[in-house]
Design an enzyme around this catalytic site. Structure first.
Site, PDB file in Angstrom:
ATOM      1  N   ASP A 104      32.274  41.521  44.755  1.00 45.52           N
ATOM      2  CA  ASP A 104      32.025  42.148  43.456  1.00 45.52           C
ATOM      3  C   ASP A 104      31.149  41.244  42.591  1.00 45.52           C
ATOM      4  O   ASP A 104      31.611  40.571  41.662  1.00 45.52           O
ATOM      5  CB  ASP A 104      33.351  42.437  42.762  1.00 45.52           C
ATOM      6  N   ASP A 160      38.730  47.694  51.804  1.00 47.84           N
ATOM      7  CA  ASP A 160      38.549  46.878  50.616  1.00 47.84           C
ATOM      8  C   ASP A 160      39.692  45.870  50.489  1.00 47.84           C
ATOM      9  O   ASP A 160      40.759  46.033  51.083  1.00 47.84           O
ATOM     10  CB  ASP A 160      38.497  47.777  49.380  1.00 47.84           C
ATOM     11  N   GLU A 179      41.050  40.262  51.517  1.00 50.23           N
ATOM     12  CA  GLU A 179      41.650  38.964  51.221  1.00 50.23           C
ATOM     13  C   GLU A 179      42.698  39.289  50.158  1.00 50.23           C
ATOM     14  O   GLU A 179      42.450  39.197  48.960  1.00 50.23           O
ATOM     15  CB  GLU A 179      40.625  37.924  50.770  1.00 50.23           C
TER      16      GLU A 179
END
Length: 810
Positions: free
Chosen positions: A477, A394, A397
């Site tokens: 998300d 996860d 970035e």
């Protein structure tokens, strides 16, 4: 920029220009590398994305035609205007593919590059954002580092030409003509700087800095912010599969996912204990709901030790026993791990001791091989050695600066805010490469540890070549609303068009509720699964996702297990069950196609121009796609039954418009009616199904009753033939979860339908693997147009196949 001189070297053509030099190098007959520099020599830096080498057998010819140079291979030629240096690209038949402006299309503008200095004047601000732990350095001093260049590569695209690619972004763009896009890594942005054209070529800009794409009033070009030189590849198709093959020739093969990774993956934010994980899988088994993996999301560590790669012993007291229990129920475990670590954690302290952190002193430096080894060591000792099967890397970035506040910044503002934040800690020439290197460390570490489990790495960012490290990219998300769901379809198609084959999303959206003080928390359903409007949205999302490379539910604000949406016999539950079971019925078809990803550079999730490039009516169809060669998938992207707050919708038609491409007949999967291609129709779309069509001349191997991907309780294979024209399919089998397929331990069976002779042939089985069944029980089912040309007649025949050629007459 006139040509002053040129030199024809054995491996490349070097051209001296008025203000620099260019090198044109064939990698094979269809893939050409072009470099442009203003320096005395071309850059010698190794590419992070490109691992392919020029084919030693490839040669080129050069013709000097007075006013132009012509660089020729067996498959394409580049005509270079001597006065301006502009390029025009032609295929071997002399057809123009694309060209640069007549004045020339390559620009290098000198820029100063600065680096951050972290010293005693810097201080760290630690906080908690929506995306987890964040540590930001402040009072950073900048110092001059070097000179570099801003690059620009311009084109004159043809009328009617369509462009796809650039990765997965949140805006829902499909055909990129007339659009602009900013390429930087961020939640809901996964960068792959590759364009694919319906005119039969691709462009790969090998740059890791901030990239801009424009085809608007400001011009038609790709540009990069900081590079040593302009470095790009031109790839000739003409078909999109051939362009993808060229991309993977350069950037590496995509390894096979294990078979289980094609099954259903149950996730939510979040399962909090060993007991809850095991109980959830047990309930799936007791309810006979197929499942292959459960996911342990963030905060699996102790307390606030964010990013620690060990499980909290209070909530997960017996990790080995836990994974053994899950495996005994034929379920795998995926665990999320993070590149950022709390300074109080043991993992952080070890990384700090070896100087493996970036300037915020919290995020590990994936650009250091030493740091990647330490990171894998921690993941192995704390998780993999306990039986964990897959990774959820996860937040890959790792620097963001705008996920806060009630108002979403505009696109240009977001680009500046987030890329400037990344440039505080990373070289501005490399801000798009973190996920690529992070994925490399996980892949190489696990493969060195064990060849018995294929690497599965679900990750939020991407770059060209990352696919070679066993990654599946998800779209970030996203929020639960119909507009977001609709936009996800073209986002995924553009990602897969770049040559990266594995993409997925959070079924039902990550954020389900709405929090007005946070712009990104913008779901429409504050009551979650209790809102019938959300149940309808979730069902339609689930139906769409059943045809993605990875089939995974995830999100916050509301539960996600199948039984949360109703009881057996109720419409939402049963609609979910229909597509859950259909996914598993298609397992033999899907796994055979995954083998083609590795062997043939295939793409499973296919924008319609992949298969129907000559049908221009497909170029802007952004809500339909092919799932492999056989299935035309048409998700429903509007509510038909309930609005927000369970408000019934009156008078809504239960249909959606579907375009059936030219060149084939199409068979309704549900009702077996036949339709001619080249038409648009209103297809029935009640809650329990989406329009799904099978291309005539298709073979679909299927199984029934599966509860997990390798379920062999019913060993019978059902092979559906969709007649109307001849068909072929290579059925593939191996052990399902190791790398022995790379050394040839697998088996294939050719399946062929001859429309003229009405003969179906099972070829000799080729190859073998440990545990291969000697005999296959197969039922052949023939679907073909009836006498009226519309209805379907059916015939089925059982076959006992023992590995030798077998012919079945109909």
């Amino acid at each position: 920029m006139p040509i002053l001189d040129y030199k024809q070297l054995p491996e490349a053509l070097v051209i001296e220009m008025g203000d620099g030099r260019m090198r044109i190098m064939p990698y094979n007959d269809k893939v050409i590398r072009i470099q442009y520099t203003k320096e005395a020599d071309f850059s010698t830096k190794a590419s992070m994305a490109v691992v392919g080498e020029p084919d030693a057998e490839t040669s080129y010819n050069l013709e000097d035609r007075g006013d132009e140079l012509v660089f020729l291979t067996a498959q394409l030629n580049i005509r270079i205007n001597k006065q301006s240096g502009s390029f025009s690209y032609y295929d071997a038949g002399g057809c123009l593919l694309t060209s640069e402006p007549a004045r020339g299309g390559k620009t290098l503008e000198s820029v100063d590059v600065f680096k951050s200095v972290f010293d005693e004047s810097s201080n760290l601000d630690t906080g908690q954002g929506a995306d987890g732990l964040r540590v930001r350095a402040e009072n950073i001093r900048k110092t001059f580092d070097r000179k570099a260049y801003r690059t620009k590569l311009e084109f004159e695209w043809a009328d009617g030409e369509a462009l796809y690619g650039l990765g997965s972004h949140e805006e829902g763009m499909f055909n990129l003509r007339g659009q602009h896009q900013y390429l930087y890594q961020q939640n809901m942005k996964a960068v792959v700087p590759i364009l694919v054209s319906t005119r039969g070529y691709g462009i790969f800009l090998d740059s890791y800095s901030l990239i801009m794409f424009h085809d608007d009033a400001f011009g038609s070009y790709l540009s990069s912010e900081v590079d040593d030189e302009l470095d790009y590849y031109f790839i000739c198709g003409p078909e999109m599969d051939e362009i993808v093959s060229g991309v993977r020739f350069l950037t590496g093969k995509a390894p096979m996912l294990p078979k289980w990774a094609l099954g259903y993956v149950q996730s939510k934010e979040r399962y909090t204990s060993q007991e809850e994980l095991v109980a959830t899988v047990r309930e799936y088994r007791e309810r006979r709901l197929p499942l292959d993996c459960i996911v342990l999301d963030w905060k699996s560590w102790t307390g606030e030790l964010w990013g620690q790669k060990t499980l909290d012993p209070d909530r997960f007291p017996e990790p080995v026993a836990m994974t053994e229990q899950l495996h005994a129920m034929n379920s795998r475990l995926m665990v999320s791990i993070w590149p950022i670590m709390n300074p109080e954690s043991d993992n952080h302290k070890e990384m700090l001791q070896h100087d493996g952190l970036l300037g915020n002193r919290a995020t590990y430096d994936a650009f250091q091989e030493k740091a990647r080894r330490i990171y894998w060591k921690q993941a192995n000792e704390g998780l993999f050695s306990n039986g964990v099967d897959a990774w959820w890397c996860d937040c890959t970035e790792p620097f963001e600066a705008d996920w806060k506040g009630a108002v979403k910044p505009g696109p240009e503002e977001r680009m500046i805010i987030n890329s400037d934040e990344a440039k505080l800690y990373l070289d501005p020439e490399l801000i798009n490469a973190y996920s690529l290197l992070h994925s490399q460390g996980i892949y190489e570490g696990q493969r060195a540890e064990s060849e018995d489990k294929r690497v599965v790495n679900l990750t939020r960012s991407a770059y060209a070549g990352q696919h070679r490290y066993g990654t599946v990219t998800w779209s970030g998300d996203i929020s639960a609303n119909w507009d977001t769901m609709r936009k996800q379809i073209p986002d995924g198609l553009n990602f897969c068009a770049t040559g990266s084959p594995y993409w997925t999303l959070d079924i039902g959206g990550f954020f389900v509720q709405n929090k007005p003080d946070l712009w990104f928390w913008s779901g429409d359903y504050d009551d979650g699964v209790n809102d019938l409007g959300y149940r309808e949205l979730y069902v339609r999302w689930f139906q769409y996702a059943a045809f993605l490379p990875m089939f995974r539910s995830h999100g916050t604000d509301t539960p996600r297990e199948i039984w949360q949406f109703g009881n057996p016999g109720e419409p939402f539950h049963d609609a979910l069950l229909t597509f859950l079971e259909l996914r598993y019925k298609l397992m033999p078809y899907m796994y055979s196609l995954v083998s083609r990803i590795y062997r043939d550079d295939y793409t499973i999730m296919r924008a319609l121009p992949f298969d129907f490039r000559m049908d221009a009516a497909t170029y802007d169809v952004d809500d339909q796609f092919m799932f492999g060669p056989a299935l035309l998938v048409n998700p429903v992207t509007r509510p038909m039954y309930y609005d927000v707050n369970s408000k019934p919708i009156e008078g809504s038609l239960k249909t959606r418009s579907v375009y059936l491409p030219l060149g084939s007949k199409w068979i309704d999967f549900w009702e077996n009616r036949v339709y001619e291609g080249g038409q648009t129709l209103e297809a029935e779309a009640p809650l329990e199904r989406i329009p799904l069509f099978v291309r005539s001349g298709s073979i679909l191997p299927m199984k029934n009753g599966m509860q997990f991907a390798d379920d062999r309780s019913d060993g019978r294979l059902y092979v559906r033939i969709y007649g109307g024209q001849s068909a072929s399919f290579d059925y593939y089998e191996d052990e399902g979860d190791n790398y022995r397929y790379e050394s040839g331990e697998y088996a294939t069976i050719s399946m062929d339908w001859n429309e003229e002779t009405r003969m179906f042939t099972l070829g000799d089985r080729k190859g073998s693997y440990p545990g291969m069944p000697i005999q296959l029980d197969i039922t052949i089912l023939l679907h073909e147009p009836g006498a009226d040309g519309h209805s379907i007649t059916l015939a089925d025949k059982p076959v006992n196949y023992v590995g030798k050629k077998h012919e079945i007459a109909f």
